[in-house]
Design a protein around this motif. Structure first.
Motif, PDB file in Angstrom:
ATOM      1  N   MET A 122       6.640  25.991  24.338  1.00  0.00           N
ATOM      2  CA  MET A 122       6.147  24.684  24.728  1.00  0.00           C
ATOM      3  C   MET A 122       6.473  23.640  23.665  1.00  0.00           C
ATOM      4  SD  MET A 122       2.241  23.622  25.740  1.00  0.00           S
ATOM      5  CE  MET A 122       1.771  22.451  24.483  1.00  0.00           C
ATOM      6  N   VAL A 123       7.073  22.523  24.098  1.00  0.00           N
ATOM      7  CA  VAL A 123       7.327  21.449  23.153  1.00  0.00           C
ATOM      8  C   VAL A 123       6.080  20.590  23.040  1.00  0.00           C
ATOM      9  CG1 VAL A 123       9.800  21.347  23.610  1.00  0.00           C
ATOM     10  CG2 VAL A 123       8.234  19.934  24.958  1.00  0.00           C
ATOM     11  N   SER A 124       5.981  19.912  21.933  1.00  0.00           N
ATOM     12  CA  SER A 124       4.863  18.991  21.789  1.00  0.00           C
ATOM     13  C   SER A 124       5.332  17.624  22.259  1.00  0.00           C
ATOM     14  CB  SER A 124       4.436  18.964  20.315  1.00  0.00           C
ATOM     15  OG  SER A 124       3.856  17.731  20.010  1.00  0.00           O
ATOM     16  N   TYR A 125       4.647  17.066  23.226  1.00  0.00           N
ATOM     17  CA  TYR A 125       5.075  15.784  23.786  1.00  0.00           C
ATOM     18  C   TYR A 125       4.123  14.686  23.343  1.00  0.00           C
ATOM     19  CZ  TYR A 125       6.292  12.119  27.007  1.00  0.00           C
ATOM     20  OH  TYR A 125       6.669  10.904  27.530  1.00  0.00           O
ATOM     21  N   ASP A 126       4.666  13.599  22.846  1.00  0.00           N
ATOM     22  CA  ASP A 126       3.845  12.475  22.392  1.00  0.00           C
ATOM     23  C   ASP A 126       3.590  11.524  23.563  1.00  0.00           C
ATOM     24  OD1 ASP A 126       2.672  10.270  21.244  1.00  0.00           O
ATOM     25  OD2 ASP A 126       4.030  10.207  19.522  1.00  0.00           O
ATOM     26  N   LEU A 127       2.475  11.760  24.235  1.00  0.00           N
ATOM     27  CA  LEU A 127       2.208  11.004  25.467  1.00  0.00           C
ATOM     28  C   LEU A 127       2.040   9.508  25.207  1.00  0.00           C
ATOM     29  CD1 LEU A 127       1.650  10.970  28.520  1.00  0.00           C
ATOM     30  CD2 LEU A 127      -0.759  11.318  28.000  1.00  0.00           C
ATOM     31  N   LEU A 128       1.315   9.165  24.143  1.00  0.00           N
ATOM     32  CA  LEU A 128       1.067   7.744  23.917  1.00  0.00           C
ATOM     33  C   LEU A 128       2.367   6.997  23.664  1.00  0.00           C
ATOM     34  CD1 LEU A 128      -2.319   7.769  21.971  1.00  0.00           C
ATOM     35  CD2 LEU A 128      -1.860   7.489  24.428  1.00  0.00           C
ATOM     36  N   ALA A 129       3.277   7.633  22.931  1.00  0.00           N
ATOM     37  CA  ALA A 129       4.589   7.014  22.704  1.00  0.00           C
ATOM     38  C   ALA A 129       5.354   6.893  24.022  1.00  0.00           C
ATOM     39  CB  ALA A 129       5.385   7.830  21.689  1.00  0.00           C
ATOM     40  N   GLY A 130       5.257   7.935  24.852  1.00  0.00           N
ATOM     41  CA  GLY A 130       5.933   7.921  26.147  1.00  0.00           C
ATOM     42  C   GLY A 130       5.391   6.831  27.060  1.00  0.00           C
ATOM     43  N   LEU A 131       4.063   6.730  27.113  1.00  0.00           N
ATOM     44  CA  LEU A 131       3.425   5.695  27.933  1.00  0.00           C
ATOM     45  C   LEU A 131       3.842   4.308  27.455  1.00  0.00           C
ATOM     46  CD1 LEU A 131      -0.232   7.077  28.295  1.00  0.00           C
ATOM     47  CD2 LEU A 131       1.265   6.480  30.205  1.00  0.00           C
ATOM     48  N   SER A 132       3.881   4.154  26.168  1.00  0.00           N
ATOM     49  CA  SER A 132       4.190   2.846  25.595  1.00  0.00           C
ATOM     50  C   SER A 132       5.646   2.440  25.875  1.00  0.00           C
ATOM     51  CB  SER A 132       3.869   2.906  24.099  1.00  0.00           C
ATOM     52  OG  SER A 132       4.490   1.870  23.420  1.00  0.00           O
ATOM     53  N   ALA A 133       6.557   3.408  25.731  1.00  0.00           N
ATOM     54  CA  ALA A 133       7.971   3.118  26.013  1.00  0.00           C
ATOM     55  C   ALA A 133       8.163   2.784  27.494  1.00  0.00           C
ATOM     56  CB  ALA A 133       8.843   4.310  25.627  1.00  0.00           C
ATOM     57  N   ALA A 134       7.497   3.565  28.364  1.00  0.00           N
ATOM     58  CA  ALA A 134       7.608   3.330  29.800  1.00  0.00           C
ATOM     59  C   ALA A 134       7.060   1.958  30.156  1.00  0.00           C
ATOM     60  CB  ALA A 134       6.859   4.415  30.565  1.00  0.00           C
ATOM     61  N   SER A 135       5.936   1.617  29.535  1.00  0.00           N
ATOM     62  CA  SER A 135       5.285   0.352  29.843  1.00  0.00           C
ATOM     63  C   SER A 135       6.171  -0.840  29.451  1.00  0.00           C
ATOM     64  CB  SER A 135       3.945   0.284  29.101  1.00  0.00           C
ATOM     65  OG  SER A 135       3.267  -0.893  29.440  1.00  0.00           O
ATOM     66  N   ALA A 136       6.871  -0.700  28.331  1.00  0.00           N
ATOM     67  CA  ALA A 136       7.765  -1.784  27.893  1.00  0.00           C
ATOM     68  C   ALA A 136       8.922  -1.962  28.883  1.00  0.00           C
ATOM     69  CB  ALA A 136       8.301  -1.481  26.499  1.00  0.00           C
ATOM     70  N   ASP A 137       9.550  -0.856  29.257  1.00  0.00           N
ATOM     71  CA  ASP A 137      10.654  -0.931  30.226  1.00  0.00           C
ATOM     72  C   ASP A 137      10.171  -1.479  31.569  1.00  0.00           C
ATOM     73  OD1 ASP A 137      12.222   0.159  28.306  1.00  0.00           O
ATOM     74  OD2 ASP A 137      12.531   2.092  29.292  1.00  0.00           O
ATOM     75  N   LEU A 138       8.984  -1.027  31.976  1.00  0.00           N
ATOM     76  CA  LEU A 138       8.448  -1.473  33.251  1.00  0.00           C
ATOM     77  C   LEU A 138       8.181  -2.976  33.230  1.00  0.00           C
ATOM     78  CD1 LEU A 138       7.340  -0.391  36.035  1.00  0.00           C
ATOM     79  CD2 LEU A 138       5.093  -0.797  35.016  1.00  0.00           C
TER      80      LEU A 138
END
Lengths: 298, 298
Positions: free
Chosen positions: B1-17
């Motif tokens: 299992m990889v460790s996924y940084d959700l907050l970073a992912g949410l933040s990047a997605a939110s910027a693109d969106l």
């Protein structure tokens, strides 16, 4: 020129449309949310001229589109029209207690139910258009969805309604009032007429001719509405009359005066019919609509 | 299992969106109707978790869908979510003055504008989905339109909202409350997750796995919302807290008690993750969402 019996045509279309809508709309069946379904049906299945669905059916018949496809698109158009009336009648908007001689949706049910019924009708209309039961070619379906969304969205009907509300209290000039009505009612008339051409995969020039017809006819319709609003009594019109003047809205009658408004409506009617010169007798129903729109009495 | 940084992912997605939405939404430019465009932007471009768009992007990345397509569908989902919040906040509905720590749309503008802004966002969302810029295959577009309309319509989100309103004052049992939230929030979560699979033309079994994940995760989300509503103060939550109890609504906390509600949320989270067993590490963002949903603090 053949003589076309418009009232018989409207009446036949309305009966077929009622059946189609009855099949499409969700049925109240004791569910907790049945009030929503009842409100959707109350506002869509009642009486009404059903002019927009008739335009869909008439334009579709120019291209030998199947009656089934045309009726489903006509139903979607009527659902969007009903949603717009429900929301327009809300206290925060035009605050109308009567619609087609019956209590408006929020009076018959309540405001929350009316808001949701409108939302549900708008949403389901797109489901109908995107269904392969409406047309087997998905490109036709996406064309329909896109065209309806443009006609009803921020640059169409909803934008027009916003101009209408924002324009209360300030005086709009003739160009602005024309633009208002082009958006508020014209775009949906145009979609109704173009829909037949989309279903029939007609060339772009034909689509444009039908849109032009609809824009002129729709504007004539609105001017006549303004005239009727001044002329008719509340009882005869089935909705609270004289409201536009009470609310100090900029109407064509106010801008042009009764006489010139009548002339303008007549001129637009002729112009609308001219746009149909590429069609033969099969466009008689559309020509009859243009004449009816300005000739209908109080 | 990889460790996924959700907050970073949410933040990047939110910027693109945010960029995508900024391009899609109509721009206020001195038009008479610009108030409508301002209200649409105010309610859609603000802060927010943007969990639903993130689900679209995460599910799309399972199938190597282009970021451009995924972002446009994510934008449509966020527009529908924003519309639902605008209408839910209206005085006739939940009557909320605050949303995401800001005045709700009808407080910032006015009720009429809020109703129209919601209508316009819903309508334009369908235009976005039906556009070939979203996906060149019209069959994919019609699938998206149909699935969104079902998720948001009378048998989805709007139906759930009606149950919620109709259920006030009467006590719903656990099955009814579960059904309520399956419709009110679950169906839109399911669409967000299924959208990636539709874009990626994934087989039906994969679509169903993602829907099942979304239903369990969505229910866990709702239970946690109920828990937070009890636990949080108005200031910390950014919306008027404790409202559900004031309004005597049937919540999971009331039905199950705090302890059992917490257990139930945890169980649903595990179950949601189990539905993703057909995916490898590439589904870590979705697994992280399920964990986040129940672990997020006050």
């Amino acid at each position: 020129m053949v003589s076309y019996d418009l009232l018989a045509g409207l009446s036949a279309a309305s009966a077929d449309l009622g059946e189609t809508l009855d099949k499409i709309l969700p049925r109240a069946n004791g569910q907790i949310e049945q009030r929503l379904f009842q409100a959707m049906r109350y506002s869509t299945l009642g009486e009404g001229k059903r002019l927009r669905p008739f335009l869909v059916l008439s334009s579709a018949s120019l291209f030998k589109v199947s009656r089934h496809s045309a009726l489903r698109v006509a139903a979607a158009v009527e659902m969007v029209h009903s949603y717009s009336l429900i929301h327009d009648d809300l206290p925060a908007m035009d605050d109308d207690d009567l619609r087609r001689g019956k209590p408006s949706c929020h009076k018959q049910f309540d405001e929350a139910t009316a808001i949701l019924a409108g939302d549900a009708l708008l949403t389901q209309a797109f489901e109908v258009l995107a269904d392969e039961d409406t047309h087997p070619d998905p490109r036709v379906c996406t064309d329909l969805v896109r065209a309806l969304a443009r006609a009803a969205g921020p640059h169409g009907m909803v934008g027009g309604q916003m101009i209408d509300l924002a324009g209360e209290g300030q005086s709009l000039d003739q160009a602005q009032v024309t633009h208002l009505h082009l958006l508020k009612t014209g775009r949906m008339f145009a979609f109704a007429c173009e829909a037949g051409a989309i279903l029939g995969k007609a060339p772009k020039s034909i689509r444009m001719a039908l849109r032009s017809y609809a824009h002129d006819m729709g504007l004539a319709f609105q001017i006549k509405d303004d005239l009727l609003d001044v002329e008719a009594s509340s009882e005869e019109l089935g909705k609270t009359a004289g409201k536009d003047i009470d609310q100090d809205k900029s109407t064509f009658v106010k801008l042009l005066g009764l006489e010139q408004a009548r002339d303008q409506a007549k001129m637009l009617c002729d112009q609308a019919i001219n746009h149909l010169s590429c069609f033969d007798d099969e466009a008689e129903p559309l020509r009859a609509v243009a004449r009816f729109v300005v000739e209908r009495g109080r």
